[in-house]
Write an enzyme that holds these catalytic residues in place. Structure first.
Site, PDB file in Angstrom:
ATOM      1  NE  ARG A 148      -4.201  -1.411  -0.126  1.00 41.47           N
ATOM      2  CZ  ARG A 148      -5.064  -1.348  -1.123  1.00 41.47           C
ATOM      3  NH1 ARG A 148      -4.933  -0.417  -2.061  1.00 41.47           N
ATOM      4  NH2 ARG A 148      -6.070  -2.186  -1.202  1.00 41.47           N
ATOM      5  CB  CYS A 206      -6.707 -12.773 -11.416  1.00 46.11           C
ATOM      6  SG  CYS A 206      -7.910 -12.383 -10.151  1.00 46.11           S
ATOM      7  CB  CYS A 265      -4.200 -12.782  -1.340  1.00 41.87           C
ATOM      8  SG  CYS A 265      -4.995 -12.052  -2.761  1.00 41.87           S
ATOM      9  NE  ARG A 271     -12.822  -9.674   9.938  1.00 45.51           N
ATOM     10  CZ  ARG A 271     -13.464  -9.749   8.770  1.00 45.51           C
ATOM     11  NH1 ARG A 271     -14.425 -10.630   8.587  1.00 45.51           N
ATOM     12  NH2 ARG A 271     -13.143  -8.929   7.787  1.00 45.51           N
ATOM     13  N   GLY A 323     -10.376  -3.556   0.887  1.00 43.90           N
ATOM     14  CA  GLY A 323     -11.503  -4.401   1.271  1.00 43.90           C
ATOM     15  C   GLY A 323     -11.874  -5.390   0.187  1.00 43.90           C
TER      16      GLY A 323
END
Lengths: 380, 102
Positions: free
Chosen positions: A16, A82, A200, A188, A115
Site C-alpha cells: 500500500r 487476475c 490475500c 476471524r 476491502g
C-alpha cells in the site's frame, strides 16, 4: 519458429503506497525493466499493459510520463481480470513469434480499492442480493475441495504458514512476517472455512518485462517457452466466471487445466519437469486447487502434496517461493507479471535465501474473474 | 440444441447458443451441495449479515447458487433437502433463497 527471450524485468514492490498514483507505480517498474534490457526510446515497437482498475489509457499515461511515446508506438491496455498480465504477455509473445515486432514492452499495474474487491462484472441486483461476495465463492470452492481432496482447515492454515515463511525473504512482498497455524485459525472467519489470514489482500504494485526475438539476443538468459490464456468455459457453478447456475457434470474442464495443457504442449515441458511454480493463491484453498488443475499432483492429491513438503522451499517442486499472493497481495493487472518477474529472477539465481537451487524451468499461473486463466512457462 | 438447463432464464442458451430456451419447472426438492456464510457486508449489499449462501442441486442436472435462509453453516449438511422460498431482503424488496425442507 522465432523464440522469445526475456531481456529485462522490473518491479514496483506490492503493498500500500498512499500518495502515489497508478502511473507512479507503473513508471518505476517500466524504468527498471528497460534499464535492465538496455532499451530506451525507440527501442521497442509496441507496448501491452495489463490493468483492471487503472482506467482509460493506463499504459499510455505511464509511457508518456517516461517520454517514451514519441514515435506513435502502439500501446494496448489489456484487461483479463487476475490474468490481465498473462493475457498481455500472450499477445506480446504472439506478435514477436509472428514477426510483427522484434522487441515489445509488457507491463502491468494496479492500485486496488481496499476491502472486498468490488467488480463491475456483477449486475447491480446481484450485489444488492449478496450474490457478489467474492470470498463466498472462494469458500464454496474450499468446501468442495475438502470433500474431494481431504483438505482440512489445518491444511489451509499450513498453506498460509508456508507462503508467509517464503515471503519473509522477498523484499517486494507486502507481508514479510511469519505466521503460525494457531494465529491463522485465530483470525476471524470471513466465510467458513476461510479465515481472514487465508485470503490475500488486494493492493498496489507494478511489474514489467522486455521481450525480444531470441535470434537477436546472444545467449538469452531466460526464454518464454509458452504464454497461454484460456477463458470462460460454461458448466461449473463454482467456476471463476461466477455464474448463477452450472451443470451436475463434474467433468467440465477448468480454464486452468486447459491453459496448462496448451502451455505444456507448446513448450514441450510437462508438470514433472518444473523446478519452481508460482500459482494463484488468492485464498489458501485456491493454491491447492491450482496444484491439482496444473497437474502438479493427481486430482484429489493436493492435501497429500502439501503434507509431503514437496511444495515448500527445499522440497521437490516449491510452489510460491516468492511468498505467493498471500504474502505479496494482489494488484490485479500486475499480479501475473509479478510472478513472471520473480521466476525470471529464480532462473537467473538472484533470489538469495529463497533461491530454488539450479532452477531451469518455471511456471506462472493466474486465474480469476471472467473466467480467465493464464499459464506461462519459462526456461533458461 | 442441447439438453442442458440454465438459470436464470435467458434468451440464448449459454451452452449451445440456441435461441429461446424452453422454460421448465424444476422438480423439487433440491439437495444441498455446498454452503457457507457471509459475515461482513460485501460492496453494494443491502441486506443483513450474516447470511447463508450455497449451491443446491436438482435432478434435472442443474446446480443453482443462491442465498440460504440459514446463516449458521454448522446446522446444514451435505445432501440436505432444500425448498425454494421468497424472502425479504430490505425494505419492500424480496429475493429468492433456499431453506432446509420442513
Amino acid at each position: 519458429m522465432t523464440g522469445v527471450a526475456i531481456t529485462g524485468v522490473g518491479l514496483h514492490p506490492f503493498g500500500r503506497f498512499d500518495g502515489t498514483t497508478t502511473t507512479d507505480l507503473g513508471v518505476v517498474a517500466v524504468r527498471r525493466a528497460l534499464a535492465e534490457a538496455g532499451v530506451g526510446k525507440g527501442g521497442f515497437q509496441a507496448a501491452f499493459c495489463g490493468t483492471a482498475y487503472g482506467g482509460v489509457a493506463t499504459g499510455h499515461r505511464v509511457l508518456s510520463r517516461l517520454g517514451l511515446t514519441g514515435a506513435g508506438v502502439p500501446i494496448v491496455d489489456v484487461e483479463a481480470g487476475c490474468a490481465s498480465g498473462s493475457a498481455a504477455l500472450m499477445l506480446a509473445a504472439a506478435a514477436i513469434r509472428g514477426g510483427q515486432y522484434d522487441t515489445v514492452l509488457v507491463f502491468g499495474v494496479d492500485k486496488m480499492p481496499k476491502g472486498i474487491i468490488r467488480s463491475s462484472f456483477f449486475e447491480p441486483w446481484q450485489e444488492e442480493a449478496g450474490l457478489a461476495a467474492t470470498p463466498s465463492f472462494f469458500a464454496l470452492r474450499a468446501q468442495r475441495l475438502a470433500l474431494t481432496s481431504g483438505v482440512t482447515k489445518d491444511h489451509l492454515a499450513r498453506v498460509v504458514v508456508k507462503n508467509r515463511r517464503h515471503g519473509v525473504a522477498n523484499a517486494d512482498a507486502m507481508y514479510r512476517k511469519e505466521t503460525s497455524v494457531e494465529e491463522v485459525l485465530a483470525s476471524r472467519v470471513v466465510c467458513e472455512p476461510l479465515h481472514l489470514f487465508m485470503l490475500c489482500s488486494p493492493n498496489e504494485g507494478a511489474a514489467a518485462l522486455v521481450l525480444r526475438r531470441d535470434d537477436l539476443v546472444s545467449s538469452p538468459p531466460v526464454r518464454l517457452a509458452a504464454a497461454v490464456l484460456r477463458s470462460h468455459v460454461p458448466g461449473s457453478v463454482l467456476s471463476e466466471s461466477t455464474p448463477l447456475s452450472g451443470l451436475t457434470d463434474d467433468d467440465v474442464p477448468a480454464p486452468t487445466a486447459l491453459a496448462a495443457a496448451a502451455a505444456y504442449e507448446e513448450s514441450g515441458i510437462g508438470p514433472t519437469d518444473l523446478d519452481v511454480v508460482e500459482c494463484q493463491d488468492t485464498d489458501a484453498a485456491r493454491e491447492l486447487q491450482s496444484c491439482e488443475e496444473l497437474g502438479l499432483c493427481a486430482p484429489g492429491g493436493s492435501a497429500d502434496l502439501l503434507d509431503s513438503g514437496a511444495t515448500t522451499l527445499g522440497g521437490r517442486q516449491p510452489v510460491n517461493a516468492s511468498g505467493g499472493l498471500l504474502s505479496k497481495g494482489e494488484p490485479l493487472g500486475a499480479s501475473a507479471l509479478g510472478q513472471v518477474v520473480d521466476l525470471v529472477r529464480q532462473l537467473r539465481s538472484e533470489c538469495g535465501e529463497r533461491q530454488v537451487d539450479g532452477a531451469r524451468t518455471a511456471l506462472s499461473h493466474t486465474v480469476g474473474r471472467g473466467a480467465n486463466a493464464g499459464v506461462v512457462i519459462l526456461t533458461r | 440444441v442441447c439438453t442442458n438447463h440454465l438459470f436464470p432464464r435467458a434468451d440464448t442458451c449459454t451452452y449451445c447458443a440456441a435461441p429461446d430456451p424452453e422454460p421448465v419447472e424444476l422438480t423439487g426438492p433440491g439437495t444441498l451441495w455446498a454452503w457457507t456464510s457471509v459475515t461482513a457486508p460485501p460492496p453494494g449489499y443491502l441486506g443483513d449479515v450474516p447470511y447463508g449462501i450455497g449451491v443446491v442441486e436438482f435432478p434435472e442436472g442443474i446446480r443453482v447458487i443462491s442465498r440460504l435462509t440459514e446463516s449458521d453453516p454448522t446446522t446444514l449438511f451435505l445432501g440436505q433437502s432444500m425448498d425454494l422460498r421468497i424472502v425479504p431482503l430490505h425494505d419492500d424488496v424480496v429475493t429468492y433463497a433456499f431453506a432446509p425442507a420442513s
